[in-house]
Design a protein around this motif. Structure first.
Motif, PDB file in Angstrom:
ATOM      1  N   ASP A   1       0.841  -1.236   0.512  1.00 49.49           N
ATOM      2  CA  ASP A   1      -0.056   0.318  -0.247  1.00 49.49           C
ATOM      3  C   ASP A   1       0.721   1.341   0.069  1.00 49.49           C
ATOM      4  OD1 ASP A   1      -0.306   0.993   3.258  1.00 49.49           O
ATOM      5  OD2 ASP A   1       0.967  -0.397   3.165  1.00 49.49           O
ATOM      6  N   THR A   2       2.332   0.703   0.239  1.00 51.57           N
ATOM      7  CA  THR A   2       2.764   2.421  -0.134  1.00 51.57           C
ATOM      8  C   THR A   2       3.971   2.297  -1.000  1.00 51.57           C
ATOM      9  OG1 THR A   2       3.216   1.923   2.374  1.00 51.57           O
ATOM     10  CG2 THR A   2       4.932   3.224   1.290  1.00 51.57           C
TER      11      THR A   2
ATOM     12  N   LYS B   1      -4.042   5.630  -2.241  1.00 47.32           N
ATOM     13  CA  LYS B   1      -3.125   5.495  -3.523  1.00 47.32           C
ATOM     14  C   LYS B   1      -3.487   4.673  -4.361  1.00 47.32           C
ATOM     15  CE  LYS B   1      -0.650   6.865   0.821  1.00 47.32           C
ATOM     16  NZ  LYS B   1       0.746   7.078   1.424  1.00 47.32           N
TER      17      LYS B   1
ATOM     18  N   SER C   1      -3.787   7.850  -7.625  1.00 51.24           N
ATOM     19  CA  SER C   1      -3.271   8.188  -7.376  1.00 51.24           C
ATOM     20  C   SER C   1      -1.891   8.564  -7.386  1.00 51.24           C
ATOM     21  CB  SER C   1      -4.649   9.973  -6.218  1.00 51.24           C
ATOM     22  OG  SER C   1      -3.313   8.675  -5.036  1.00 51.24           O
ATOM     23  N   ALA C   2      -1.141   7.864  -7.289  1.00 54.91           N
ATOM     24  CA  ALA C   2       0.204   7.748  -6.513  1.00 54.91           C
ATOM     25  C   ALA C   2       1.139   7.318  -8.326  1.00 54.91           C
ATOM     26  CB  ALA C   2       0.515   6.543  -5.975  1.00 54.91           C
TER      27      ALA C   2
END
Length: 233
Positions: free
Chosen positions: A182-183, A203, A206-207
């Motif tokens: 998730d990061t 995210k 959007s990432a």
């Protein structure tokens, strides 16, 4: 079930994971939805620890904690750099939270069960924490191994050395491995060594980053609709 939570970059519309033999998953906010706020309990304990250790007010300690995450990968790494703390005491204290908001997810289990090959956990959390969460989610029996922060000599993701140690520990060929996380920044070293990467969670869309192969707002629908070996296409 909508397929809007799944996207292939830059041009493919299918989620083709044929040829994957090792499935590597981050734990927190990846195997369960961030919306349940479970990690908020851990983060509050971390903030309390930073307040007590630094002597700063809670709001300033929170700023420091976020800077640690950005600069060092984990709050623990920052605390160890700036203060003399016992890392094992820290891990035990901040992860000692109730698991009430976690519950088994039938769709998640079915998605994991259809993955052909071996499944592993790769987390910046502690070993005890990982096993507690997996058991509460009812999927501990589906994983062959857990690589936690202690196994990484307290060097967190995204450090490439930690990825190397994880691959060696489980004898994983990165060319036939998929990593779910998730990061976003934790996917970059995975992609650099040849792993297929999936960004999971809020995210996901959007990432930015060419190191992100697939994006999934939620893990269960991604796993249950992905194209795997033996599927008709």
């Amino acid at each position: 079930m909508s397929n809007l939570s799944i996207e292939r970059l830059p041009t493919d519309i299918s989620t083709d994971l044929r040829g994957i033999r090792s499935w590597v998953f981050d734990l927190d906010n990846t195997l369960y939805p961030v919306e349940n706020q479970f990690m908020g309990l851990v983060e509050q304990r971390i903030n309390d620890y930073v307040v007590r250790t630094s002597g700063l007010p809670a709001d300033e300690a929170l700023v420091m904690q976020k800077s640690f995450l950005h600069d060092y990968g984990t709050s623990l790494a920052g605390l160890m750099t700036r203060y003399q703390i016992d890392p094992h005491h820290f891990l035990a204290e901040v992860h000692d939270v109730p698991l009430d908001v976690l519950e088994p997810d039938t769709a998640l289990r079915l998605g994991l069960e259809r993955l052909q090959g071996r499944r592993f956990i790769f987390t910046n959390g502690s070993t005890v924490h990982a096993h507690r969460v997996l058991k509460k989610l009812g999927i501990d029996d589906l994983f062959e191994g857990v690589f936690a922060l202690e196994d990484a000599d307290l060097i967190p993701k995204p450090d490439p050395r930690t990825f190397h140690k994880m691959l060696v520990r489980f004898d994983i060929d990165p060319a036939t491995a998929c990593f779910f996380e998730d990061t976003p920044q934790n996917l970059e070293p995975a992609k650099a060594i040849g792993m297929t990467t999936v960004l999971v969670g809020p995210k996901a869309f959007s990432a930015e980053g060419e190191f992100i192969d697939y994006r999934a707002a939620s893990l269960p629908p991604f796993l249950t609709t992905a194209i795997l070996d033996g599927d008709s296409v």
